[in-house]
Design an enzyme around this catalytic site. Structure first.
Site, PDB file in Angstrom:
ATOM      1  N   GLY A   1       1.568   0.823   9.641  1.00 33.67           N
ATOM      2  CA  GLY A   1       1.643   0.117   8.206  1.00 33.67           C
ATOM      3  C   GLY A   1       2.624   0.523   7.205  1.00 33.67           C
TER       4      GLY A   1
ATOM      5  N   GLY B   1       3.523   1.548   5.275  1.00 37.91           N
ATOM      6  CA  GLY B   1       4.672   3.257   5.171  1.00 37.91           C
ATOM      7  C   GLY B   1       5.925   3.380   6.717  1.00 37.91           C
ATOM      8  N   THR B   2       4.624   3.568   7.741  1.00 40.14           N
ATOM      9  CA  THR B   2       5.497   3.032   9.382  1.00 40.14           C
ATOM     10  C   THR B   2       6.646   2.062   8.774  1.00 40.14           C
ATOM     11  OG1 THR B   2       3.920   3.387   9.998  1.00 40.14           O
ATOM     12  CG2 THR B   2       5.757   2.646  11.600  1.00 40.14           C
TER      13      THR B   2
ATOM     14  N   ILE C   1      -6.394  -1.225   8.576  1.00 42.98           N
ATOM     15  CA  ILE C   1      -7.697  -1.617   8.511  1.00 42.98           C
ATOM     16  C   ILE C   1      -7.477  -2.735   7.001  1.00 42.98           C
ATOM     17  CG2 ILE C   1      -9.089  -0.198   9.112  1.00 42.98           C
ATOM     18  CD1 ILE C   1     -10.185   0.928   6.794  1.00 42.98           C
ATOM     19  N   ASP C   2      -6.054  -2.153   6.112  1.00 47.82           N
ATOM     20  CA  ASP C   2      -6.656  -3.111   5.349  1.00 47.82           C
ATOM     21  C   ASP C   2      -5.990  -4.233   4.586  1.00 47.82           C
ATOM     22  OD1 ASP C   2      -7.534  -0.252   4.079  1.00 47.82           O
ATOM     23  OD2 ASP C   2      -4.844  -0.010   3.703  1.00 47.82           O
TER      24      ASP C   2
ATOM     25  N   MET D   1     -13.090   1.172   1.682  1.00 46.67           N
ATOM     26  CA  MET D   1     -11.479   1.813   2.496  1.00 46.67           C
ATOM     27  C   MET D   1     -11.033   0.814   1.720  1.00 46.67           C
ATOM     28  SD  MET D   1     -10.556   4.203   4.919  1.00 46.67           S
ATOM     29  CE  MET D   1     -11.422   5.375   4.906  1.00 46.67           C
TER      30      MET D   1
ATOM     31  N   GLU E   1     -12.430   1.442  -3.030  1.00 45.36           N
ATOM     32  CA  GLU E   1     -11.955   2.498  -3.161  1.00 45.36           C
ATOM     33  C   GLU E   1     -10.685   2.918  -4.835  1.00 45.36           C
ATOM     34  OE1 GLU E   1     -10.694   5.596  -0.733  1.00 45.36           O
ATOM     35  OE2 GLU E   1      -9.317   3.957   0.595  1.00 45.36           O
TER      36      GLU E   1
ATOM     37  N   ARG F   1     -27.989   4.360  -6.114  1.00 41.81           N
ATOM     38  CA  ARG F   1     -27.490   5.059  -5.201  1.00 41.81           C
ATOM     39  C   ARG F   1     -25.893   4.376  -4.947  1.00 41.81           C
ATOM     40  NH1 ARG F   1     -32.301   7.546  -2.468  1.00 41.81           N
ATOM     41  NH2 ARG F   1     -33.017   7.839  -4.600  1.00 41.81           N
TER      42      ARG F   1
HETATM   43  O1  F6P Z   1      -4.374   2.682   5.503  1.00 43.78           O
HETATM   44  C1  F6P Z   1      -5.749   2.839   6.171  1.00 43.78           C
HETATM   45  C2  F6P Z   1      -6.590   3.214   5.259  1.00 43.78           C
HETATM   46  O2  F6P Z   1      -7.430   3.759   6.121  1.00 43.78           O
HETATM   47  C3  F6P Z   1      -6.644   3.038   4.110  1.00 43.78           C
HETATM   48  O3  F6P Z   1      -8.276   1.925   3.537  1.00 43.78           O
HETATM   49  C4  F6P Z   1      -7.635   4.270   3.011  1.00 43.78           C
HETATM   50  O4  F6P Z   1      -7.447   4.572   1.530  1.00 43.78           O
HETATM   51  C5  F6P Z   1      -6.008   5.450   3.701  1.00 43.78           C
HETATM   52  O5  F6P Z   1      -6.248   5.047   4.711  1.00 43.78           O
HETATM   53  C6  F6P Z   1      -7.233   7.353   4.072  1.00 43.78           C
HETATM   54  O6  F6P Z   1      -6.155   7.630   4.493  1.00 43.78           O
HETATM   55  P1  F6P Z   1      -6.536   8.996   5.673  1.00 43.78           P
HETATM   56  O7  F6P Z   1      -7.089   8.411   6.914  1.00 43.78           O
HETATM   57  O8  F6P Z   1      -5.216   9.971   5.084  1.00 43.78           O
HETATM   58  O9  F6P Z   1      -7.712   9.623   4.381  1.00 43.78           O
END
Ligand code: F6P
Length: 353
Positions: A110, A112-113, A134-135, A177, A230, A271
């Site tokens: 992703g 950072g990579t 997934i983002d 996420m 999130e 909820r």
């Molecule tokens: O970057 C992918 C991701 O799934 C983000 O959507 C999420 O905020 C994060 O990684 C969660 O990271 P970790 O698996 O380190 O909890």
């Protein structure tokens, strides 16, 4: 040629399919190729932890979630930092790449990579990368692999919540996420009929969300579904200085905070549901499998052609590539002129503005 493969950062569906796509192509195009699996992402390159792979190891993994190579997070800011022995991870990776006799690396990861891959490339490592997350927030590609599968998972959660919310006349806040980009919440919320979608790119007002729910109630729609990323923030939270904003999620989550606020304003049961890593797990969808295989084929072809320092990418219906320098350090967030936002608004969906 001696090629190293590695998967780095948070996992997603389709990593194995992408590894398979690249490996099959390499074995096909370069009969004498040797492929090495570098274990647990950049950690394996830092620690010289790799093993020679055999062609059969890439068979039967097209539909398997996770990654056969393992993965880990190695934050970019730590890569050039010297340790107590005055050795930094970048130097270790460079010397291990040389010592291992690699001709090139195929790196799946992703944002950072990609920053680290670009740094390696600037230091003379032959690199081809593949965009996973997934983002869906990697710059330079229309879609990352893993995204479609995560949308599928998140949508199936919202679908299931829909029926129980309707039975009980409840409000459900479903936290998905996506810290910096709201693609997943946007697509899953849209695909599953959420009434409100809250994403980091569009700071929201609690009052607007309350109004949507009250309007639905007055129309006899006694339940409401809210998909919140999130990283979504209220307008007030978004105005905080960066340091304070970063701390917001330390003791609560975006979904918990919103549910708390809604309970104060509504006479209704509110909820929360947080599918968390469920969104990243399990099999890739067929869309992802096809995308991974296409990107993998391109990556293998680029290694054969010695087109290094680039990321394979999807543009429209075509598989192409972009220079790492145009990808590293950038983020693809949901733009205000994104068509799906316009169409969602036409449908009467709220973004809490
Ligand atoms: O970057 C992918 C991701 O799934 C983000 O959507 C999420 O905020 C994060 O990684 C969660 O990271 P970790 O698996 O380190 O909890």
């Amino acid at each position: 040629m001696r090629i190293g493969l590695l998967t780095s950062g948070g996992d997603c569906q389709g990593l194995n399919a992408a590894l398979r796509g690249a490996a099959k192509t390499l074995y096909n195009l370069l009969p004498d190729v040797e492929i090495y699996g570098i274990m647990d992402g950049y950690k394996g390159l830092i620690e010289a932890d790799w093993r020679k792979m055999e062609p059969h190891e890439f068979s039967g993994i097209l539909q398997e979630g996770g990654t056969i190579l393992g993965t880990s997070r190695q934050p970019f800011k730590t890569i050039s930092k010297p340790d107590e022995n005055d050795v930094d991870k970048l130097s270790m990776m460079l010397s291990n790449y040389k010592a291992g006799g690699f001709d090139a690396l195929v790196i799946l990861g992703g944002n950072g990579t990609h920053k680290t891959a670009n740094l390696l490339s600037q230091h003379g490592v032959n690199v081809v990368t593949m965009p996973k997350t997934i983002d869906n927030d990697i710059y330079g590609t229309d879609m990352t692999f893993g995204f479609d599968s995560a949308v599928q998972r998140a949508s199936s959660v919202i679908d299931a919540i829909h029926t129980t919310a309707a039975s009980h006349g409840r409000v459900f806040v479903i936290e998905l996420m996506g810290h910096k980009a709201g693609w997943l919440a946007l697509y899953a919320g849209f695909a599953s009929g959420a009434d409100v979608i809250l994403i980091p790119e569009i700071p929201y007002r609690v009052k607007s969300v309350v109004e949507v729910i009250e309007k639905r109630n007055s129309q006899g729609k006694k339940f409401s579904l809210i998909a919140i990323a999130e990283g979504a923030l209220t307008k007030k939270e978004a105005e905080l200085p960066k340091k304070e904003r970063k701390k917001i999620n330390e003791n609560s989550t975006s979904g918990m905070r919103l549910a708390g606020e809604l309970r104060e304003h509504l006479m209704q049961d509110v909820r929360t549901v947080m599918p968390g890593h469920f969104q990243r797990g399990g099999d890739p969808t067929h869309v992802d499998r096809a995308l991974c295989s296409r990107l993998g084929a391109k990556a293998g072809e680029m290694v054969r052609n010695r087109e290094f320092g680039r990321m394979v990418s999807l543009r429209g219906d075509s598989i192409t590539s972009v220079p790492l320098g145009q990808v590293a350090g950038k983020l693809k967030t949901v733009p205000e002129n994104c068509e799906i936002l316009h169409q969602a608004r036409l449908l009467g969906l709220s973004f809490g503005e």
